[in-house]
Design an enzyme around this catalytic site. Structure first.
Site, short mmCIF file in Angstrom:
data_model
loop_
_atom_site.label_atom_id
_atom_site.label_comp_id
_atom_site.label_asym_id
_atom_site.label_seq_id
_atom_site.Cartn_x
_atom_site.Cartn_y
_atom_site.Cartn_z
N GLY A 1 2.69 -1.63 10.85
CA GLY A 1 4.10 -1.32 10.71
C GLY A 1 4.35 -0.22 9.71
N MET B 1 2.21 2.33 6.43
CA MET B 1 0.91 2.77 5.89
C MET B 1 1.13 3.55 4.61
SD MET B 1 -2.35 3.11 6.06
CE MET B 1 -3.29 4.09 4.89
N GLU B 2 0.27 3.26 3.62
CA GLU B 2 0.51 3.71 2.24
C GLU B 2 -0.01 5.10 1.92
OE1 GLU B 2 -1.57 1.21 3.16
OE2 GLU B 2 -3.44 1.26 2.02
N ASN B 3 -0.15 6.02 2.88
CA ASN B 3 -0.64 7.37 2.57
C ASN B 3 -0.11 7.82 1.21
OD1 ASN B 3 -1.41 7.57 5.48
ND2 ASN B 3 0.81 7.56 5.70
N HIS C 1 5.38 -3.28 -0.93
CA HIS C 1 3.95 -3.41 -0.59
C HIS C 1 3.28 -2.03 -0.57
CE1 HIS C 1 0.63 -5.27 1.96
NE2 HIS C 1 0.44 -3.98 2.17
N GLU C 2 3.90 -1.09 0.14
CA GLU C 2 3.28 0.23 0.27
C GLU C 2 3.29 0.97 -1.07
OE1 GLU C 2 1.68 0.53 2.84
OE2 GLU C 2 2.69 -0.96 4.08
N GLU D 1 -5.25 -5.34 0.28
CA GLU D 1 -4.12 -5.89 1.03
C GLU D 1 -3.57 -7.17 0.43
OE1 GLU D 1 -2.61 -4.14 2.83
OE2 GLU D 1 -3.99 -2.65 3.63
ZN LIG Z 1 -1.16 -2.81 2.80
#
Ligand SMILES: [Zn+2]
Length: 880
Positions: A298, A300-302, A334-335, A357
């Protein structure tokens, strides 16, 4: 990364895939440093990258791109062959130091390219220049396209998704997290479009055709999976927080819908600056919204450029529910947590994905609890624990720390064990050492390893130093071995103001309850109305004197990752006093005892008694859990309409007072969680086909009531209509979906179509999924949502159209997609079908999700055969 959020009607969700440990191949790294040699690798270690300079020219219309890259490398020992990762790339020229060309050979299965030179390359620094081309995917892997419709026609925006290892689809690279390098990125951007990457723009050169070459500032040394690029007609809104420019990037015209995420991020970043003790290290932090969806993820932490699908980033006042607003905050947290824990400090290898995670999940809950205490996010940790235990109590589970070698295994590792068990274990360990010591340890860990790579042990070392407690031993018990401890409570006599008990450790298992239990050191907090008692059950048994003589709670505060089996007398007292317990313990006890009842350790009636004892004004999250239990029992009776109808009357009698209290319309100044609960109760009653609720939802839909065209209940009402739809209403929903321009709303409407209870309409949804109408990234969601109600139908259909369906799913999700469709089945015949499917199409390693689905189907069959009669007896006894 955050896994994909699935449609949350009161129906079943797709089970996540999983993976068992497999043999790790030995790293071929004779000359690498000793530390690096311990880190697994799929590449020879004789060369390492120092810096990449990439110049990409996407051809969005034709779904391909051309590119060149200059890679500064260090050759560690003389070699005539340089091997790196590449997938679906074609090479036109490979050259070393400007004058030595190479022959290229491709290993598609290993996702590598090897460059062979006529004579050995001497140790030392060199530069590789590579001209190559690749494909733009229509599913979210590598560089991919998302299409959407605007007032003035079709649009296509490009984004990247490189985790798990898909940077190799964009640039030939040492695509493993342990290889940290700076990146320089330049991209040709068509006239009228913008581009976003990890770093701010450094400059642009206009070209004669109106396009621009946009160059970005050099990134810090980072892992390849964190590189990011977006190109399209974009809007960007910004603010500043603690000296960092915060942005939300959307398709043009949708910028204001990012305001909630922007303001939330601007609160979260300073909170993390403080918690981690190290300020956010990049000049800016964007959160980039993409229309559509993925089966795999859903958000993504780029680094510096988080990507999120619109449904969990944008707030559209016309449709966004209170629950979704809260999710948007929590996903952003979270990200953003990953920007430190994951990006600034990165796991050395995917074995420690759980730490990335699990920690980000835990941290998101913690930050949300600090910044939005009124949402009571700590109560949701019970739901996370239950999601993990659901997988972890079957023999198909795996340890949190698992050996991962192949791309397939890495993709499968993004499961509830990695995320939710990870979060649960961290919650337990933080509770064990104390909040302050834990934070000191985290600060040390971040400071010590910034811009570096770590293993779990590095965190344990820092926490032990800060706390002086033996965290590592506990952590190993819960992360290196699979499964769930069971604490049996015996005794319970009270004397001298103390409750004396024996705590005996076993193992909670749904499919092997009489097997040999593994051994854990289990930190236990118990309370019986007095001061809490902290102890560790070690070596299988502990005696404890708990202060107080009230109802005894063994996992007091619910921070422990284990189940607790009480005696009937203790359960009786807990039920008697249930209404007066803290909400966290109410929710935890209910979940725990319900699971123990379904697994056969005790009667399911124990939990139903507790649910019965909950007053109408109990905490809203307790009522959400009760509603979920009632929905699941309704589902168990699906083959017995008469008993189902009787149960539904009972459920309606429990839920109607809650609905009466909340009403259909939002009330001025109501609690945010009451707004969430309203949606959940209505959704559950719609799922139970409560005549009054269904009639009212249909009435509003037919009359185009304002609550259906806009507002926080829109999605709930449409969900009830869709589940109970006849052909005419289904068709009307379909036309709404087809004509919708807003991709966020369009995706939601198509998902609702799949939620129809009528099998003929479910079949029409499946047929529709294979047409071009829903759009490339909506189609697999349609099939997935059908499986929530009709798992057998969805699986049979997907198998019959396997190649076509797999084309609609991200590469990394393919092996588990079909198994996931089937996993909600309660039909023993499905076990045979899945076996046949796995044997024919899957490899020993990719069949793990199929094995997991088979295990959960067998468990469901067992529950209906053995446990449902007890529920029936409980219901009859209660009525009599
Ligand atoms: Zn994550």
């Amino acid at each position: 990364m955050r896994p994909a959020l699935l449609l949350t009607t009161a129906t079943l969700a797709l089970a996540l895939g999983a993976c068992d440990p497999a043999q790790r191949s030995a790293p071929a790294a004779p000359s690498a440093t000793a530390a690096a040699a311990q880190v697994p690798s799929q590449l020879p270690r004789n060369v390492r990258p120092l810096r990449y300079s990439i110049s990409a020219a996407p051809d969005a219309a034709n779904l391909r791109f051309s590119s060149s890259v200059a890679i500064d490398i260090e050759v560690l020992e003389a070699t005539d062959t340089i091997t790196l990762n590449a997938a679906d790339l074609t090479f036109s020229s490979v050259n070393l130091d400007g004058d030595r060309s190479a022959r290229v050979s491709i290993d598609a299965a290993a996702q590598t390219a090897s460059f062979r030179f006529d004579a050995p390359v001497a140790p030392g620094r060199h530069r590789l220049n590579i001209d190559y081309a690749g494909v733009i995917n229509t599913q979210a892997a590598g560089l991919f396209a998302l299409d959407y419709t605007t007032e003035s026609g079709q649009r296509r925006a490009l984004f990247t998704q490189f985790e798990a290892p898909d940077a190799r689809r964009f640039v030939p690279s040492w695509d493993e997290p342990n290889f940290r390098t700076p990146y320089d990125l330049a991209v040709v951007v068509p006239a009228g479009q913008q581009a976003i990457s990890n770093m701010p723009e450094a400059g642009r050169e206009p070209r004669p055709d109106g396009s621009n070459v946009i160059r970005f500032q050099t990134s810090p040394a980072m892992s390849s999976y964190l590189l990011f690029l977006a190109v399209g007609e974009l809007d960007r809104i910004t603010t500043t927080a603690a000296g960092t420019e915060i942005g939300v990037v959307t398709r043009r015209g949708a910028g204001e819908q990012g305001r909630w995420a922007l303001e939330s991020s601007a609160r979260i970043v300073p909170w993390f600056n403080d918690y981690f003790g190290t300020p956010y290290p990049l000049p800016k932090l964007d959160n980039v919204a993409g229309p559509g969806s993925s089966q795999f993820f859903g958000a993504m932490e780029n680094w510096g450029a988080i990507f999120s699908f619109e449904s969990i980033l944008l707030v559209d006042p016309a449709i966004t529910t209170e629950g979704r607003r809260q999710s948007i905050f929590e996903v952003a947290a979270h990200e953003i947590a990953h920007q430190w824990f994951g990006n600034l400090v990165t796991m050395s290898w995917w074995d420690d994905l759980w730490l990335n995670e699990g920690f980000a999940s835990w941290m998101a809950t913690k930050a949300t609890a600090a910044l939005h205490p009124e949402w009571e996010p700590l109560l949701d940790r019970v739901a996370g624990r239950e999601a993990a235990i659901t997988l972890d109590s079957l023999q198909t589970t795996h340890p949190v720390v698992q050996r991962l070698t192949t791309v397939e295994q890495i993709s499968q590792a993004f499961d509830a064990i990695t995320y939710q068990k990870g979060e649960a274990v961290i919650t337990m360990l933080e509770d064990y050492v104390g909040e302050d010591a834990w934070r000191r340890g985290v600060r040390t860990y971040i400071r010590r390893h910034r811009l570096g790579n770590t293993q779990s042990e590095d965190l344990w070392r820092a926490i032990e130093e800060a706390s002086g407690r033996p965290v590592r031993a506990l952590a190993h018990d819960f992360t290196m071995q699979p499964g769930v401890p069971l604490i049996r409570v015996e005794g319970g006599t009270c004397s001298g103001g103390q409750t004396r008990v024996t705590l005996r450790q076993g193992q909670f298992s749904r499919d092997n309850p009489s097997g040999q239990a593994l051994s854990w050191r289990v930190p236990v907090i118990a309370a019986a109305g007095g001061r809490e008692l902290r102890t560790i059950v070690e070596g299988g048994v502990a005696e404890a004197s708990v202060p107080g003589c009230g109802p005894l709670i063994v996992n007091y505060g619910q921070a422990g990752y284990y189940r607790t089996l009480y005696t009937p007398a203790m359960l009786g007292r807990l039920t008697e006093g249930f209404a007066r317990l803290r909400p966290l313990d109410q929710i935890g006890l209910l979940a725990d005892n319900w699971a123990l009842g379904l697994a056969g350790y005790q009667s399911p009636g124990a939990a139903l008694d507790m649910a019965d004892a909950a007053p109408a004004n109990a905490n809203s999250k307790l009522w959400e859990r009760i509603a979920a239990i009632l929905a699941s029992v309704h589902n168990m009776y699906s083959a017995d309409p008469a008993r189902q109808a009787r149960f539904d009357r009972y459920a309606a009698a429990r839920l109607t007072p809650i609905l009466d209290r909340l009403g259909w319309s939002p009330r001025a100044n109501e609690r945010a969680n009451d707004a969430v609960l309203r949606g959940e109760i209505l959704g559950t009653m719609g799922f139970l086909r409560d005549p009054a609720v269904v009639a009212e939802a249909n009435r509003r839909f037919d009359a185009n009531d304002p609550s259906v065209t806009a507002g926080p209940l829109r999605q709930t009402i449409l969900g009830i209509v869709a589940y109970n739809a006849d052909a005419a209403r289904w068709e009307r929903l379909r036309v709404m979906a087809r004509d919708e321009r807003n991709p966020l709303v369009k995706g939601q409407l198509y998902q609702l179509l799949g939620g129809a209870r009528d099998p003929a309409l479910a079949q029409r949804t499946l047929d529709l999924a294979l047409t071009a109408e829903p759009g490339a990234t909506n189609s697999s969601q349609l099939i997935g949502s059908v499986s929530g109600v009709h798992p057998d139908l969805a699986f049979d259909f997907a198998l019959a159209h396997r190649e076509q369906v797999e084309g609609l799913v991200d590469v990394s999700s393919r092996s588990r997609f079909l198994s996931g469709l089937a996993s909600g089945s309660a039909d023993p015949a499905m076990v045979e079908k899945l076996e046949a499917y796995a044997t024919r199409y899957l490899t020993p390693e990719s069949r793990r999700p199929a094995d997991r689905a088979i295990a959960s189907i067998r468990d469901r069959v067992r529950v209906r055969r053995d446990r449902l009669p007890e529920i029936t007896r409980w219901l009859e006894a209660r009525r009599g």
